[in-house]
Design a protein around this motif. Structure first.
Motif, short mmCIF file in Angstrom:
data_model
loop_
_atom_site.label_atom_id
_atom_site.label_comp_id
_atom_site.label_asym_id
_atom_site.label_seq_id
_atom_site.Cartn_x
_atom_site.Cartn_y
_atom_site.Cartn_z
N TYR A 57 120.43 33.77 1.26
CA TYR A 57 119.02 33.42 1.30
C TYR A 57 118.56 33.41 2.76
N PHE A 58 117.66 34.34 3.10
CA PHE A 58 117.23 34.52 4.49
C PHE A 58 115.88 33.86 4.74
N LEU A 59 115.81 33.15 5.86
CA LEU A 59 114.56 32.49 6.25
C LEU A 59 114.11 33.01 7.61
N ASN A 60 112.81 33.17 7.78
CA ASN A 60 112.22 33.41 9.09
C ASN A 60 111.92 32.05 9.72
N VAL A 61 112.65 31.73 10.76
CA VAL A 61 112.40 30.46 11.45
C VAL A 61 111.24 30.70 12.41
N ARG A 62 110.10 30.10 12.11
CA ARG A 62 108.90 30.36 12.90
C ARG A 62 108.32 29.06 13.46
N PRO A 63 107.67 29.13 14.63
CA PRO A 63 107.06 27.92 15.19
C PRO A 63 105.82 27.50 14.40
N GLU A 64 105.49 26.23 14.48
CA GLU A 64 104.30 25.74 13.78
C GLU A 64 103.03 26.40 14.34
N VAL A 65 102.02 26.44 13.49
CA VAL A 65 100.76 27.10 13.84
C VAL A 65 99.63 26.07 13.71
N VAL A 66 98.60 26.22 14.54
CA VAL A 66 97.40 25.40 14.38
C VAL A 66 96.18 26.32 14.38
N ILE A 67 95.28 26.09 13.44
CA ILE A 67 94.03 26.85 13.37
C ILE A 67 92.87 25.85 13.39
N THR A 68 91.85 26.20 14.16
CA THR A 68 90.68 25.32 14.29
C THR A 68 89.42 26.08 13.89
N LEU A 69 88.59 25.43 13.11
CA LEU A 69 87.28 26.00 12.78
C LEU A 69 86.23 25.27 13.60
N PRO A 70 85.74 25.89 14.69
CA PRO A 70 84.72 25.26 15.51
C PRO A 70 83.34 25.49 14.89
N ILE A 71 82.57 24.41 14.76
CA ILE A 71 81.20 24.55 14.24
C ILE A 71 80.26 23.84 15.23
N THR A 72 79.18 24.54 15.61
CA THR A 72 78.26 23.97 16.60
C THR A 72 77.28 23.01 15.92
N LYS A 73 76.54 22.28 16.74
CA LYS A 73 75.50 21.38 16.24
C LYS A 73 74.51 22.15 15.38
N GLY A 74 74.25 23.42 15.73
CA GLY A 74 73.29 24.24 15.00
C GLY A 74 73.86 24.92 13.76
N GLY A 75 75.10 24.59 13.39
CA GLY A 75 75.66 25.15 12.16
C GLY A 75 76.26 26.54 12.30
N LYS A 76 76.59 26.92 13.53
CA LYS A 76 77.26 28.21 13.73
C LYS A 76 78.76 28.00 13.80
N ALA A 77 79.49 28.83 13.07
CA ALA A 77 80.95 28.83 13.19
C ALA A 77 81.33 29.82 14.28
N ILE A 78 82.33 29.46 15.09
CA ILE A 78 82.79 30.34 16.16
C ILE A 78 84.04 31.08 15.66
N MET A 79 83.91 32.40 15.56
CA MET A 79 85.02 33.20 15.01
C MET A 79 85.55 34.17 16.06
N VAL A 80 86.73 34.69 15.82
CA VAL A 80 87.34 35.66 16.74
C VAL A 80 87.70 36.93 15.97
N ARG A 81 87.50 38.06 16.66
CA ARG A 81 87.90 39.35 16.08
C ARG A 81 88.95 39.96 16.99
N GLN A 82 90.04 40.42 16.39
CA GLN A 82 91.06 41.10 17.20
C GLN A 82 91.91 42.00 16.33
N TYR A 83 92.48 43.00 16.99
CA TYR A 83 93.44 43.89 16.33
C TYR A 83 94.75 43.14 16.14
#
Lengths: 202, 202
Positions: A57-83
Motif C-alpha cells: 500500500y503506497f502513500l504520497n507523503v505530502r506537506p499540509e496545505v492552506v487555502i484562503t478565500l479573501p473577500i473585500t468589504k465590497g463583496g469581491k473575492a480575490i482569486m488567482v489564475r496560473q498555469y
C-alpha cells in the motif's frame, strides 16, 4: 417542523456512525521507497480489519496545505489564475499553498500565501475547517480560511515558478463560474461552499 | 438589472482572461523515475515562459477518477463511509474511483463504481463537469455525475481492500454536514455543490 425533522435525521446519522464497524488498518511495516526534496513515497504493510494482509500500500507523503478565500468589504473575492503543470491548464483558484506544520501555524501559512500571491491582508481570518483532497493516496490535509474584509496591503511576491494573475470576482457570481466549469479545482469549489455557508449563517 | 450586471461582469472577466499573458510550460525532457502497479512518478525538465529552466519538476501520473452523486426519487443522497489509509480517518463521501480511460468511458466507470460500492443504478446520469484535485502535482482529472432517480438494483461488490458502509442522507441536510466538517473531502463537497446547482436550475 422542518428543523425538527432535520435534527432527528442528523441524530439518526450520528447513531449509525457510532454503531459503525469500520476500523482503521493496522500498520505492520512502513518504508520510504522514493524520496527527494519534492516527492516522498511510503510503502506500508497493513493488516485489514477482515484479516487480509496488504504489503504494497503506497502513500504520497505530502506537506499540509492552506487555502484562503479573501473577500473585500465590497463583496469581491480575490482569486488567482496560473498555469499548473500537472493538469496542463490555466486554473482559476484561491490563494494557497503548502506550509511546514510545526514551523508555521495554518493561520500564519494562510496569511503568508495570501500576501505572496495576491498582496492582500486581513485581520479577520475565520477558520472554516480541515479537509482532504485524496485521503486514499495522500497523507496531507488542507486548512480552509475565510479572510473577511481583506484589503491590498503589500506587493505580491510569488515563487520563481509562479506566474500568477490576481483577479477580483464578485463573490455572488462564483456559483455561475462553478456551474460553467470555469472554476474546476475541487478545493476552490469546496472553500467557496464553506465560505458561503459561513457568510449566510453568521 | 441584477442579471444584466452579473452578465456584464462575467463578460469583463472573460476579457481579462483573453488578455492574459499566462502560458503553458514547455516540456524539454520527461522521464519516469519511479513506477510500479500503484504509483508512477515522472520527472520533467521544463522551460517557463520567463525563460527559467527547471530540471526537477515531479508529477504523480494518476489514472482518471469518476465520482457519482446518486439521489433517489425521495430526495435521499446515497453516501459511502470507509477508512482511508492516507488520511487515517473514516470519511463520508460519494461513490467513485479510478477508471482506465480508453477501456471505459467516464459514464461506464461512474455506473460501475456506483454499482460496486452501493448497488445503486440510474438511467438518468447527468454529467456535471470535469474537475481536478491537485493540478499542481497530479496529472489526473475527475469526472462528476449526478445519478437522478437512483434505485437499488444490485448487491454491492466492493474491492477486497474496501470495507464500505452505505448510508442514506437527506440531500437537503448535506449543507449541515459540510458546515459541521463531517463531510471533509474536497471532491465530495464540490460534487454536492455542482449537483445542488444543477437541481436548482434545471
Amino acid at each position: 417542523m422542518q428543523n425538527f425533522c432535520s435534527t432527528v435525521s442528523i441524530f439518526l446519522l450520528k447513531i449509525a456512525i457510532n454503531m459503525s464497524h469500520l476500523e482503521p488498518w493496522k500498520v505492520l511495516k512502513s518504508d520510504i521507497v522514493f524520496h527527494n526534496k519534492w516527492v516522498t513515497i511510503q510503502q506500508d504493510t497493513v493488516r485489514l480489519p477482515n484479516g487480509n494482509l496488504i504489503d504494497d500500500y503506497f502513500l504520497n507523503v505530502r506537506p499540509e496545505v492552506v487555502i484562503t478565500l479573501p473577500i473585500t468589504k465590497g463583496g469581491k473575492a480575490i482569486m488567482v489564475r496560473q498555469y499548473k503543470h500537472g493538469g496542463k491548464e490555466i486554473f482559476l483558484e484561491f490563494p494557497g499553498g503548502v506550509f511546514e506544520a510545526g514551523k508555521e501555524t495554518p493561520l500564519e501559512g494562510g496569511l503568508r500565501e495570501m500576501r505572496e500571491e495576491t498582496g492582500y491582508y486581513s485581520d479577520e481570518m475565520i477558520y472554516l475547517g480541515k479537509v482532504f483532497d485524496d485521503p486514499t493516496k495522500d497523507t496531507n490535509c488542507i486548512h480552509f480560511f475565510l479572510a473577511k474584509n481583506a484589503f491590498k496591503k503589500f506587493e505580491p511576491e510569488p515563487d520563481p515558478t509562479e506566474n500568477i494573475e490576481v483577479i477580483e470576482v464578485s463573490f455572488e457570481e462564483i456559483p455561475e463560474l462553478i456551474k460553467a466549469n470555469k472554476i474546476r479545482v475541487c478545493g476552490a469549489i469546496a472553500i467557496y461552499t464553506m465560505a458561503a455557508m459561513h457568510l449566510k449563517f453568521n
